[in-house]
Structure formats: structure tokens, C-alpha cells
Design an enzyme around this catalytic site. Structure first.
Site, PDB file in Angstrom:
ATOM      1  N   THR B 146       0.880  -1.179   0.000  1.00  0.00           N
ATOM      2  CA  THR B 146       0.000   0.000   0.000  1.00  0.00           C
ATOM      3  C   THR B 146       0.916   1.229   0.000  1.00  0.00           C
ATOM      4  O   THR B 146       1.366   1.657  -1.050  1.00  0.00           O
ATOM      5  CB  THR B 146      -0.963   0.024   1.212  1.00  0.00           C
ATOM      6  OG1 THR B 146      -0.225  -0.185   2.406  1.00  0.00           O
ATOM      7  CG2 THR B 146      -2.016  -1.059   1.067  1.00  0.00           C
ATOM      8  N   LYS B 168       3.438  -7.065   3.935  1.00  0.00           N
ATOM      9  CA  LYS B 168       3.216  -5.657   3.587  1.00  0.00           C
ATOM     10  C   LYS B 168       2.778  -4.967   4.870  1.00  0.00           C
ATOM     11  O   LYS B 168       2.165  -5.574   5.759  1.00  0.00           O
ATOM     12  CB  LYS B 168       2.150  -5.513   2.508  1.00  0.00           C
ATOM     13  CG  LYS B 168       0.742  -5.294   3.036  1.00  0.00           C
ATOM     14  CD  LYS B 168       0.389  -3.823   3.175  1.00  0.00           C
ATOM     15  CE  LYS B 168      -0.722  -3.650   4.214  1.00  0.00           C
ATOM     16  NZ  LYS B 168      -0.972  -2.236   4.512  1.00  0.00           N
ATOM     17  N   THR B 179      -0.452  -3.370  10.932  1.00  0.00           N
ATOM     18  CA  THR B 179      -1.347  -3.435   9.775  1.00  0.00           C
ATOM     19  C   THR B 179      -0.648  -4.127   8.731  1.00  0.00           C
ATOM     20  O   THR B 179       0.007  -3.540   7.888  1.00  0.00           O
ATOM     21  CB  THR B 179      -1.614  -2.137   9.085  1.00  0.00           C
ATOM     22  OG1 THR B 179      -2.331  -1.402   9.950  1.00  0.00           O
ATOM     23  CG2 THR B 179      -2.446  -2.300   7.850  1.00  0.00           C
ATOM     24  N   GLU B 259       5.813   4.460   7.893  1.00  0.00           N
ATOM     25  CA  GLU B 259       5.471   5.739   7.267  1.00  0.00           C
ATOM     26  C   GLU B 259       6.159   6.928   7.914  1.00  0.00           C
ATOM     27  O   GLU B 259       5.986   7.189   9.100  1.00  0.00           O
ATOM     28  CB  GLU B 259       3.961   5.964   7.350  1.00  0.00           C
ATOM     29  CG  GLU B 259       3.202   5.177   6.314  1.00  0.00           C
ATOM     30  CD  GLU B 259       1.699   5.246   6.525  1.00  0.00           C
ATOM     31  OE1 GLU B 259       1.258   5.842   7.506  1.00  0.00           O
ATOM     32  OE2 GLU B 259       0.981   4.681   5.676  1.00  0.00           O
ATOM     33  N   ASN B 378      -0.322  10.680   6.815  1.00  0.00           N
ATOM     34  CA  ASN B 378      -1.569  10.177   7.362  1.00  0.00           C
ATOM     35  C   ASN B 378      -2.692  11.193   7.387  1.00  0.00           C
ATOM     36  O   ASN B 378      -3.834  10.861   7.690  1.00  0.00           O
ATOM     37  CB  ASN B 378      -1.326   9.581   8.747  1.00  0.00           C
ATOM     38  CG  ASN B 378      -0.596   8.264   8.613  1.00  0.00           C
ATOM     39  OD1 ASN B 378      -1.114   7.341   8.016  1.00  0.00           O
ATOM     40  ND2 ASN B 378       0.622   8.209   9.124  1.00  0.00           N
ATOM     41  N   SER B 383      -7.442  11.457   1.166  1.00  0.00           N
ATOM     42  CA  SER B 383      -8.022  12.571   0.411  1.00  0.00           C
ATOM     43  C   SER B 383      -7.287  12.805  -0.898  1.00  0.00           C
ATOM     44  O   SER B 383      -6.548  11.981  -1.368  1.00  0.00           O
ATOM     45  CB  SER B 383      -8.036  13.836   1.283  1.00  0.00           C
ATOM     46  OG  SER B 383      -6.937  13.867   2.158  1.00  0.00           O
TER      47      SER B 383
END
Lengths: 383, 383
Positions: B146, B168, B179, B259, B378, B383
Site C-alpha cells: 500500500t 506488507k 497493519t 510511514e 496520514n 483525500s
């Protein structure tokens, strides 16, 4: 107004030189009586700063004549030397005020793990005592600021008596109290146990439900001093309500000034089986970094709300959960609800409503968004 | 190598059009036998995505023929439609592979609260089946990404048998699994209960101790499939160790690609009374936003470590705590220790050692720093 709104109190706020930038950093609040009843609530952190350990002991007698507060250093994790320094601070205040050291509470805020510059702090206590005034509340509120951008005060006036207070705190806000120092004063004539009951009930539903960043401080202190100078003894309920009003107002100001925040987020948990469930779910939502980033980006990411609810032990069925963001029920029965495009998130305040469909209890937790400014302020704080 | 390092497996990774940017988004892993034993570990989140609910059911029989994985959508909080979509995905794979739908696990990752584009996903399953290959492991690993910047694979080779895998995960990493989607394969010949034991023990001390941002996902899935194609049955200990090795390696890769992170932080808790205490303290340190900001700023702020330890229920005395950052004991006996200026924090890896002085148990939790890039990624994700 602050801590001198009520009769029977004097206060001062001065620059003692504890902060290297020369800003005010030492406050003194004195109860001139005729009563001296007092109560306190302290951080639930097991690593407690020296002034917390000291003030907890002092308050066992249920009386206080004065409070010395300093910013510019937390005096936490400073070992036996730190405790001696707190003791010396109380002794100095006692000496200049002509009272006993066991009647003086001490509160400190600032960086952890650094000893205080006592050669500047002790003369500062003398200087503050010389400037004590029945109008000194604002100056005291200013002197306890750390990264606060504004000083925080609040007053509730009733028929013949008053509760006033000041607070500092802008980061490390979390349950078991925020990183805050709060001094409340009243001229009501009430015994220590009544003050204690009102203060515990008020903090439980106000400061304890302010959770800016999930971090619990070593120094949180909330004190309530009663002078009895109004000669009035209000009813328990009425008094507790006034204390709660001041605490709620100060708590709201803390959230509004949280480090780096761009949004104030009101998390309402409704239809919970118990109040404990509602608080647990509210905290879990309030502490979800991914959600807090999404709200910063004005993204009504209700999936992250459900994901946070799912980590709790509260009573609920996943397929009966409903979530509204600013009044739009974007999640119904655990799945997609109203159009998320309808959610207007332009304003500073965001309301998240989590409906657990499991009972009739509810709770509100206040938090902030997570921003690059928060990261910046907290990565540069001590360097 | 990935999931096709072990004999008896084929895999494929293709672009089905689930992701709007056209990147690969669908992977298929097939066990060609002769054995079909399998085990799985899933998120502890009570809000579980449809594919998690499906795969948990399927695995009750202890056998799997295939796994379909998609990125581009989590199929979480999607109600009855979401479950039907997962069912249809398994049915389609079963049809093209000539097996039963009850032998096909499904895993999904991506945004929560959005239904999958089944008109693109189902043809994608056919396309992936047509591309199955004993060398398809890398492509499968790429298709499940992702926000991962790199795909993650690992292999442990033993005498005559192999454990391989892919993972992942780049955000929402937290206990009760990160996750993440992980598929492990082995050509060892072992029954399902043995796989289950090895997998649970391995995840308990690896993925369950990766806590990048404290957020627990709705979709975490770790599967282990055994083909028996090597004709070898290793000893339980030996097998468990190989599974643990692959899980630890993949977990470390997840942290390294979290991230927005600029630091990988190894939190070692030593001399704890129990392993549970060590884990609780490690998690509390790993989740402290203020500390994570300080470490981002290369500030050895040990006060925030103590403050985090103090919020736990672990056995310790505040004045016996010791903390080292990158080997420098900046906190001794709960107070100031060695000069914090000695701590070198220029490198990506930071080691925090928390000595509870309360026993002999220990645990390691991996986390990351908190950065403005994390906030940015994040707040802009959906969006």
C-alpha cells in the site's frame, strides 16, 4: 482575576531567573484566612516529581497557607537533591511569610531531569513575597507558563462567594491529569474534606478527560485553597458545581492552547453500557494517532474511529456502531452511512460522536489533532 | 524468493485495476501440495474486516489451497455487502483453481469503509491464476504493497526444507499485529496444529512487538501454509525457530519502512519481574508521542522515558530505574546519570534500554520516531 478573585488571597508572579530568557517563572499564592482548609489532586504517574511528593505529604493535614510555583524546571527525576531543593523552597517561603514549612505546597513545571538553580529560586521567593497583592492573580498565572501561548484563568461567582483559579499546561496533556499546574481558591468557608470531595469529583470529569497527546506527566498538581473570608458556607452540591465549572473552563483553555494543535476535538461517546466503557472508548479514539492526523487534514476518516473502538474492552457489537463527525452520521451499523462529503471540517472545533448502542451511559473526552507543529515543538523543546 | 522459495507453491501478482494509479494490487498464492495444512493469526481488533472473518472460518479446518490478497481497499466496515464480496472472491478463485471456496483464504488492505470494485477484482483473480508460477513470489509481494516503499520478503533455508514469506505494512503498526498482511510458506511436512503452535509463538515475540504508531488494524492477517513437498518433517523446535527467524526479519523490515519514520527504535526492557511487565513497559515507552518526537530531534530526553514507565503497572521502584540511550546510562537510580552529551544519535537505529531492577525477565519492542512526514502521510492518505 485568577486566584485573587476570591477574598482572602494574595498572589505575585515574578522573574527569578530560573528561565534563561528572563520571562516570569515564579509565582506565590498566599491564603490570608481566616480559614486555611485545602485539598489537592496529583498525577497518577508512579514517577512523581519532588514537589509532588512534598505537597502530597503537606496536604495530609488538610491545611495550606501558601503555594510556591515555578516554571523553568520540573524538578522531576532529580533524586534526593531534588527533594532537598523542594524542601528548601518551602522553608524559604515559610520564613518570609512567618508560617510553617509544613503549610506550604510547592509545584514545579519544565524540563525533567534537571536540578533547579536554587541560588536564583530562593531569592525569587523573597522577591515574590515582597510583591504579594490582592490583585496579583494575573501575574501569578503568567509566571507559571511554559510553552503556553496564553495564561489561563477562570472565575465562578456565586451569591456571596467565589471560586477562582489559574492553570498552565500546553503539552503532555493526559488523564491522570494533564501536564498542568492548577491553583483554585475560594472564599467559601468549608472544611478540607468537603474541598477534597468537590475537587476530586470536578477533576474526574474535567482535567482527567483532557487527553491532548496521551502522555502523563510527573508533575501534575491541582490545589484548592479555601480562605473562608466570605463568611459563607455554600451547600455541597452548589460548591461542587462551581468548582466543576472553573475546572471545565480551565480544561477547555488547556486544549485550546495545546502544543501545535490546529483542531480542538470533542469526542462524545453515547449509549455506552457504563460510564467506564464510555471513557475507555473516548480515550482510545482520542489517542489514535492515525485519526488525529486525518482530522488535521480535515478528512472525516471514520474507519479510524471504528478501528480505535475495536481495541477496547467496552460492551458493543461491531455491526451496531454508529459514528457521526460534526453531526453527519458517516457510519451506520458498523458500515458506510451518510455521504462523508457532507462533513464540514473547516472550523477549529470538531465533534466526533460514537454511539455504542449498548446502554445509556456517556462521557466526553477532549483532545487535539496531531500536527507537524506538534512534532516540531516537541523535538526541539529541550535542545 | 518470497512465498515461492519453498517447494510446492506458485504465486502471481498483477494489476487488477483496484488501485486507481494502475499499480499491482492483486496477489494469488497457491499450495500445489501434496499437503494442505495451514494456520493463521489475525488482528485482535474487535472490528474485523470481512476477509478476516472469512479466513478465520476457513482456517478452522486447518487446510488451505490458496490465498487471494488485494491492496487498494481493506473491505473493512463494509457490512453484509463486504462479506458477500469476500465470499465471491474466494468462490472465483476456487472456480478457476478447481478447488472448494472453503479452501481459499482472502486478505485485503487499504482504506477502511469503502467497498471493493468487484467488477475489476474478479477478472483480476482469473488473470492472476493464468500467471501463476513457481517464480511468482516477488510479484506477489509487490502486489500487496500500500504505502510501503519497498516490498518485503524473507527466507530461512534449512537442511532439506525451507520457510519463506512476504509481508506488507507501513503504518498502523501495532500489537495484536501491525497493519500487515503476511503469507508464510514451507515445504516441510507438518500437521496444522504444529504450524499453529509455531506461528503463534513466532508472532508473539516478533510482529506483536512491532509497535510503530500504537494503532491496531482491522485487517491484520498472518498465514502459514505447508505443502509437504520437501518430504521432510523437521523437529518442532527447529521448525518453530525457522518460522520465528522469518517473522523477525519481516517485522524488522516493516519497522524500517514505517510511514514517515527517520529512526528505528529498539526498546529493550531488562531486569523486569516478568515478561508481561517487560512488554507493558516497552509498549508504554514505544507509544509515548513526546519521546518519539524527542528522538526524532536526536534529543536523548530520558525524562520522557521515565515518565512513560511511570504510567505502567509493572513492578519497579522509581528510585531504582536506570535508562541508557545508545549505551550511555543517562539515568541512574531514577535521577541524572552520565552526561547526556555523550549520546550519539546520528544513526537511524536508536537503542533505549530500560532497566527496571526488579527481576530477570526482558523483552524487546520495536518502534519508530514521530515525524512531520508521518503527520503528512496520514493526513493526506484518503483525500
Amino acid at each position: 482575576m485568577s486566584v485573587t478573585a476570591a477574598q482572602g488571597f494574595q498572589a505575585a508572579g515574578i522573574a527569578a531567573g530560573i528561565k534563561e530568557n528572563g520571562n516570569p517563572d515564579l509565582a506565590l499564592v498566599v491564603n490570608t484566612g481566616p480559614r486555611r482548609a485545602a485539598a489537592g489532586v496529583f498525577t497518577a504517574n508512579r514517577v512523581k516529581a519532588a514537589p509532588v511528593l512534598w505537597s502530597q505529604q503537606v496536604l495530609k493535614a488538610g491545611e495550606l497557607r501558601a503555594v510556591v510555583l515555578n516554571s523553568g524546571g520540573a524538578n522531576a527525576c532529580t533524586g534526593p537533591q531534588g527533594f532537598q531543593d523542594t524542601h528548601a523552597t518551602a522553608e524559604k517561603a515559610a520564613e518570609v511569610l512567618g508560617v510553617g514549612a509544613g503549610e506550604v505546597a510547592v509545584a514545579s513545571t519544565g524540563l525533567i531531569g534537571v536540578t533547579l538553580p536554587m541560588d536564583r529560586l530562593l531569592p525569587g521567593v523573597e522577591k515574590a513575597a515582597a510583591e504579594l497583592s490582592a490583585h496579583g492573580g494575573e501575574k501569578a498565572a503568567i509566571a507559571i507558563k511554559t510553552t503556553d501561548t496564553v495564561h489561563k484563568t477562570s472565575v465562578a461567582t456565586r451569591d456571596g462567594w467565589t471560586v477562582g483559579g489559574m492553570a498552565k499546561g500546553a503539552g503532555m496533556l493526559a488523564p491522570g491529569l494533564a501536564t498542568m499546574l492548577v491553583v483554585l481558591t475560594t472564599d467559601a468557608d468549608l472544611p478540607a474534606d468537603e474541598l477534597d470531595r468537590a475537587l476530586r469529583e470536578a477533576t474526574r470529569t474535567t482535567f482527567d478527560r483532557v487527553d491532548s497527546d496521551g502522555c502523563m506527566s510527573t508533575n501534575d498538581t491541582v490545589l484548592l485553597l479555601a480562605s473562608g473570608a466570605s463568611g459563607t458556607t455554600p451547600g455541597s452540591e452548589e460548591f461542587a458545581e462551581a468548582v466543576r465549572e472553573v475546572c471545565a473552563d480551565l480544561g477547555r483553555q488547556l486544549i485550546g492552547d495545546a502544543e501545535g494543535a490546529s483542531k480542538d476535538i470533542r469526542v462524545e461517546v453515547v449509549n455506552a453500557a457504563t460510564e467506564d466503557d464510555a471513557v475507555e472508548v473516548g480515550r482510545s479514539i482520542a489517542r489514535n494517532n492515525l485519526l488525529k492526523c486525518a482530522l488535521h487534514g480535515e478528512d472525516p476518516n471514520w474507519g479510524r474511529v471504528l478501528s480505535a473502538i475495536g481495541t477496547t474492552s467496552a460492551a458493543f457489537e461491531p455491526d451496531r456502531l454508529n459514528v457521526a463527525i460534526n453531526g453527519v452520521w458517516v457510519c451506520r451499523n458498523g458500515s458506510v452511512g451518510e455521504d462523508r462529503g457532507l462533513v464540514d471540517m473547516r472550523y477549529r472545533e470538531i465533534v466526533i460522536t460514537a454511539d455504542l448502542a449498548a446502554g445509556e451511559a456517556s462521557a466526553v473526552i477532549w483532545t487535539n489533532d496531531l500536527t507537524a507543529d506538534y512534532v516540531h515543538e516537541n523535538s526541539a523543546y529541550s535542545s
